[in-house]
Design a protein around this motif. Sequence first.
Motif, PDB file in Angstrom:
ATOM      1  N   LYS A  60     -17.551 -13.956  14.058  1.00 54.26           N
ATOM      2  CA  LYS A  60     -16.173 -13.775  13.648  1.00 54.26           C
ATOM      3  C   LYS A  60     -14.920 -13.146  12.654  1.00 54.26           C
ATOM      4  N   THR A  61     -15.770 -12.653  11.687  1.00 58.46           N
ATOM      5  CA  THR A  61     -15.263 -11.767  10.940  1.00 58.46           C
ATOM      6  C   THR A  61     -16.192 -10.461   9.756  1.00 58.46           C
ATOM      7  N   HIS A  66     -17.602 -13.837   6.130  1.00 58.74           N
ATOM      8  CA  HIS A  66     -18.446 -13.818   7.009  1.00 58.74           C
ATOM      9  C   HIS A  66     -19.589 -15.156   6.512  1.00 58.74           C
ATOM     10  N   GLU A  69     -17.543 -18.389   7.134  1.00 58.41           N
ATOM     11  CA  GLU A  69     -17.364 -19.083   8.133  1.00 58.41           C
ATOM     12  C   GLU A  69     -19.108 -18.862   8.718  1.00 58.41           C
TER      13      GLU A  69
END
Length: 176
Positions: A60-61, A66, A69
């Motif tokens: 996602k990032t 992270h 997430e």
Amino acid sequence: MYIPSPEECINLLKKTGCSEEVIKHSLLVRDIAVEIAKRANANVKLVEAGALLHDIGRSKTHGIMHGVEGAKIAKRLGLPKEIVDIIEHHLGAGISLEEAKKLGLPPKDYTPKTLEEKIVAHADNLTEGSMKQTIKEAIEKEIKRGRVELAKKMLKLHEELSGYCGTDIDNIELKQ
């Protein structure tokens, strides 16, 4: 507690959209973490799964979020709390509540607490991409980046885990 096999973990990384680079990095973190876990009498299967999945949030990032997430993804996948905690607490050598607020993370303490969390966080510190590095190299990079407090925490964690292992972790050879 159900712990996914290494194959299941890699499939989860692929299914969530992690790149080959993230998977290659996670395999190296796993190799380092498992060797530390064996010597430190930690739960090797938990460490292996946690190390393989520690960067699942990078689907996602690639920013500092992270870890957060990744923990959300792990919860949605129904993974055990112990793996969720490894993912959420693996950044650096831990992020305090105060640091989390400054960094824009949801306000909470992200410091690794269990032996298994500490092992995965530190194995991650001992990698640069898909290359293993010594604690000295890792610390020098953080000092150059102006992150002296992080470098101190990394060294403290290295010394703690080396104590559990009965040898300096930098001297542990990886199995090929």
